[in-house]
Design an enzyme around this catalytic site. Structure first.
Site, PDB file in Angstrom:
ATOM      1  N   SER A 105      34.824  31.688  66.877  1.00 55.84           N
ATOM      2  CA  SER A 105      35.968  31.054  67.509  1.00 55.84           C
ATOM      3  C   SER A 105      37.281  31.275  66.786  1.00 55.84           C
ATOM      4  O   SER A 105      37.269  31.298  65.461  1.00 55.84           O
ATOM      5  CB  SER A 105      35.848  29.522  67.607  1.00 55.84           C
ATOM      6  OG  SER A 105      35.001  28.832  66.612  1.00 55.84           O
ATOM      7  N   GLN A 107      40.279  29.792  65.018  1.00 56.01           N
ATOM      8  CA  GLN A 107      40.191  28.436  64.432  1.00 56.01           C
ATOM      9  C   GLN A 107      41.130  28.506  63.099  1.00 56.01           C
ATOM     10  O   GLN A 107      41.776  29.289  62.804  1.00 56.01           O
ATOM     11  CB  GLN A 107      38.754  28.144  63.981  1.00 56.01           C
ATOM     12  CG  GLN A 107      38.378  29.301  63.087  1.00 56.01           C
ATOM     13  CD  GLN A 107      36.855  29.025  62.640  1.00 56.01           C
ATOM     14  OE1 GLN A 107      36.719  28.716  61.580  1.00 56.01           O
ATOM     15  NE2 GLN A 107      35.939  29.200  63.544  1.00 56.01           N
ATOM     16  N   HIS A 109      41.676  25.316  59.931  1.00 53.98           N
ATOM     17  CA  HIS A 109      40.915  24.140  59.436  1.00 53.98           C
ATOM     18  C   HIS A 109      42.321  23.325  58.963  1.00 53.98           C
ATOM     19  O   HIS A 109      43.014  23.677  58.252  1.00 53.98           O
ATOM     20  CB  HIS A 109      39.942  24.578  58.071  1.00 53.98           C
ATOM     21  CG  HIS A 109      39.016  25.649  58.591  1.00 53.98           C
ATOM     22  ND1 HIS A 109      38.178  25.136  59.370  1.00 53.98           N
ATOM     23  CD2 HIS A 109      38.969  26.642  58.091  1.00 53.98           C
ATOM     24  CE1 HIS A 109      37.257  26.318  59.657  1.00 53.98           C
ATOM     25  NE2 HIS A 109      37.872  27.284  59.095  1.00 53.98           N
ATOM     26  N   LYS A 132      39.655  22.114  54.226  1.00 53.02           N
ATOM     27  CA  LYS A 132      38.817  23.275  54.069  1.00 53.02           C
ATOM     28  C   LYS A 132      39.402  24.483  54.026  1.00 53.02           C
ATOM     29  O   LYS A 132      39.233  25.422  54.803  1.00 53.02           O
ATOM     30  CB  LYS A 132      37.907  23.354  55.297  1.00 53.02           C
ATOM     31  CG  LYS A 132      36.576  24.052  55.413  1.00 53.02           C
ATOM     32  CD  LYS A 132      36.075  23.994  56.826  1.00 53.02           C
ATOM     33  CE  LYS A 132      34.877  25.090  56.790  1.00 53.02           C
ATOM     34  NZ  LYS A 132      34.728  25.550  58.100  1.00 53.02           N
ATOM     35  N   GLU A 134      39.372  28.303  52.868  1.00 53.88           N
ATOM     36  CA  GLU A 134      38.189  29.176  52.580  1.00 53.88           C
ATOM     37  C   GLU A 134      38.130  30.618  52.216  1.00 53.88           C
ATOM     38  O   GLU A 134      39.414  31.035  52.463  1.00 53.88           O
ATOM     39  CB  GLU A 134      37.222  28.862  53.973  1.00 53.88           C
ATOM     40  CG  GLU A 134      37.736  29.621  55.176  1.00 53.88           C
ATOM     41  CD  GLU A 134      37.057  29.216  56.375  1.00 53.88           C
ATOM     42  OE1 GLU A 134      36.158  28.350  56.464  1.00 53.88           O
ATOM     43  OE2 GLU A 134      37.125  29.770  57.600  1.00 53.88           O
ATOM     44  N   HIS A 287      42.709  31.874  61.961  1.00 50.02           N
ATOM     45  CA  HIS A 287      41.600  33.140  61.858  1.00 50.02           C
ATOM     46  C   HIS A 287      40.521  33.226  62.911  1.00 50.02           C
ATOM     47  O   HIS A 287      40.269  32.238  63.199  1.00 50.02           O
ATOM     48  CB  HIS A 287      41.090  33.109  60.444  1.00 50.02           C
ATOM     49  CG  HIS A 287      40.312  31.757  59.990  1.00 50.02           C
ATOM     50  ND1 HIS A 287      41.032  30.663  59.764  1.00 50.02           N
ATOM     51  CD2 HIS A 287      39.100  31.573  59.834  1.00 50.02           C
ATOM     52  CE1 HIS A 287      40.091  29.964  59.533  1.00 50.02           C
ATOM     53  NE2 HIS A 287      38.912  30.326  59.783  1.00 50.02           N
ATOM     54  N   ARG A 306      39.277  24.370  67.170  1.00 49.75           N
ATOM     55  CA  ARG A 306      39.236  25.829  67.946  1.00 49.75           C
ATOM     56  C   ARG A 306      39.952  25.812  69.080  1.00 49.75           C
ATOM     57  O   ARG A 306      40.351  25.074  69.712  1.00 49.75           O
ATOM     58  CB  ARG A 306      37.749  25.813  68.187  1.00 49.75           C
ATOM     59  CG  ARG A 306      36.595  25.738  67.254  1.00 49.75           C
ATOM     60  CD  ARG A 306      35.141  25.779  67.764  1.00 49.75           C
ATOM     61  NE  ARG A 306      34.131  25.763  66.613  1.00 49.75           N
ATOM     62  CZ  ARG A 306      33.741  24.512  66.230  1.00 49.75           C
ATOM     63  NH1 ARG A 306      34.288  23.329  66.563  1.00 49.75           N
ATOM     64  NH2 ARG A 306      32.993  24.504  65.242  1.00 49.75           N
ATOM     65  N   LYS A 312      32.573  25.827  72.444  1.00 45.97           N
ATOM     66  CA  LYS A 312      32.527  24.472  71.774  1.00 45.97           C
ATOM     67  C   LYS A 312      33.948  23.773  72.277  1.00 45.97           C
ATOM     68  O   LYS A 312      34.655  24.404  72.931  1.00 45.97           O
ATOM     69  CB  LYS A 312      32.425  24.627  70.319  1.00 45.97           C
ATOM     70  CG  LYS A 312      31.046  25.074  69.745  1.00 45.97           C
ATOM     71  CD  LYS A 312      30.955  24.938  68.218  1.00 45.97           C
ATOM     72  CE  LYS A 312      29.696  25.608  67.564  1.00 45.97           C
ATOM     73  NZ  LYS A 312      29.877  25.950  66.202  1.00 45.97           N
TER      74      LYS A 312
HETATM   75 ZN   LIG Z   1      37.117  29.238  59.384  1.00 49.86          ZN
END
Ligand SMILES: [Zn+2]
Length: 444
Positions: A105, A107, A109, A132, A134, A287, A306, A312
């Site tokens: 997806s 998305q 964070h 989050k 990453e 991303h 998302r 989802k």
């Molecule tokens: Zn991610």
């Protein structure tokens, strides 16, 4: 005292976007550790191997079956008292292997503050109150979408991809073009501010188009992509060729027909990583991963907002308002790994061009070292650190030791190493590749 080297059994989950059966590195790695619950099925997608203490998929001690969370809570010395206090008696990071068969997806964070708000309001869709950030390191060739493209590229697509212009609407397209014209790469703060506002308006216009309009524009887009070849998007901006853009669009349409993501593609950098290359995503960076096997490390959280390429829950309003709307070329999204200084390589390792490479994002929760030992007997001795580590082998085999305790390592084996332990890795054979995620506070 017990020697802090613990072999872990880690769970793999089966999302739709995972690679199928044994093609999935996540599945192969999970299956390397004996488990009652896992036999890799030929037709089933396997997406993510989770290494850490997150309650959604907790890792366990292979021998005692106790969870790693339980172990670090009952013995705080495994993480150090400071880290246990600061991060609430769980690992500060979550370490993963992702095997991406089709697009994940679109998305972002949330940052810490937004995560707290979302979690309080909607704990079902936002299970954590943590941020989050990453980091992604490719272990097979990877492609994905990451961050907004330079503004000139978005303008280029608005004028060369008619279905995109039609979908966002002539007014929105024209307003964007006139606002940014001549200021695309300006470094003046006020220009950047108005540029970001213009980008937010345009992107929000796109994200709020209705399903029928998207389906109709997608049909035209696919016709255009399949018929114009190298001339698609008038040959593309410098970063991508027309042929490449057309083929990615066609691939994405087979995975998610008529999805808004087909158009979001023109807003985001299309990034390819070769093995060992990496990128870091800050909180609120948009991303979408498209394909490949990667090592991923993040602050321990499972919060995702998302807005496309997903069956989802979507939260378009939150996504379009939370993003930073920073825009930059691909090179600025990639990370520059450096040699890791706190390791000693023996002569056999040196002579075979072995390496220990550090991926150190600008946050405190984690860093990752990739160690590649390329000769029988090549050895890497890591200085003790004031914090916990998790080590996974992604290729080859060797030995891992802490003090007098020595164990076998093969592809997919995962170990937890407690704080203040001196860790030694030694190759058996020509190749031994490991990734070690760790957290250490106040490290200089
Ligand atoms: Zn991610």
């Amino acid at each position: 005292m017990q020697i802090p080297l613990i072999r872990l059994q880690c769970g793999v989950n089966s999302y739709d976007w995972g690679k199928i059966g044994k093609e999935s590195a996540a599945a192969r790695f999970a299956a390397a550790t004996p488990s009652d619950d896992l036999t890799v099925q030929e037709e089933k997608p396997y997406a993510e191997l989770w290494m850490g203490t997150h309650p959604s998929n907790p890792s366990k001690d292979v021998e005692t079956k106790r969870t790693l969370l339980d172990l670090v809570q009952t013995n705080k010395a495994l993480m150090t008292q400071e880290i246990a206090e600061k991060y609430g008696e769980k690992l500060p990071f979550l370490f993963k292997v992702l095997s991406i068969g089709k697009a994940l997806s679109i998305q972002a964070h949330p940052n810490k503050k937004l995560a707290e708000q979302l979690h309080a309001k909607d704990p079902k869709n936002y299970p954590d109150d943590n941020h989050k950030p990453e980091m992604t390191i490719a272990i097979t060739p990877f492609d994905g979408l990451c961050g907004f493209r330079p503004l000139a590229e978005i303008s280029h697509f608005l004028s060369t991809v008619q279905p995109l212009r039609w979908l966002v609407g002539e007014d929105a397209a024209h307003a964007f073009e006139t606002t940014i014209k001549g200021k695309e790469t300006s470094t003046s703060e006020s220009d950047i501010k108005t540029n970001k506002e213009a980008l937010q308006k345009l992107f929000t216009a796109l994200m709020n188009t209705n399903k029928d309009a998207i389906a109709s524009a997608a049909k035209d887009l696919i016709t255009l992509a399949s018929s114009s070849g190298a001339f698609f998007a008038a040959g593309g901006p410098a970063s991508n060729s027309g042929e490449e853009l057309a083929s990615v669009i066609e691939r994405l349409n087979t995975q998610f027909p008529n999805d808004i993501g087909l158009f979001v593609f023109f807003f985001l950098n299309y990034v390819k990583l070769t093995v060992g290359e990496a990128m870091f995503l800050r909180a609120d960076d948009i991303h979408a991963y498209l394909s490949g096997d990667i090592i991923e490390c993040m602050a321990s959280s499972d919060n995702v907002v998302r807005a496309g390429f997903t069956p989802k829950f979507k939260d378009v309003d939150t996504l379009t308002t939370m993003l930073t709307y920073s825009y930059a070329p691909i090179e600025e999204q990639k990370m520059e790994p450096v040699p890791y200084p706190y390791v000693a390589l023996n002569a056999a390792a040196y002579s075979a061009n072995s390496s220990a490479t550090l991926y150190d994002p600008p946050i405190e929760e984690f860093a990752v070292v990739r160690t590649e030992l390329k000769r029988e007997g090549a050895k890497a001795t890591f200085e003790p650190i004031q914090g916990p580590s998790i080590v996974i082998c992604t290729r080859g085999r060797g030995k891992i030791s802490v003090g007098p305790k020595q164990q076998e390592v093969q592809e997919g084996y995962v170990y937890f190493v407690g704080a203040t332990a001196e860790l030694v890795l030694e190759a058996e054979g020509e190749e031994f590749v490991t990734f070690k995620a760790f957290c250490e506070l106040n490290h200089n």
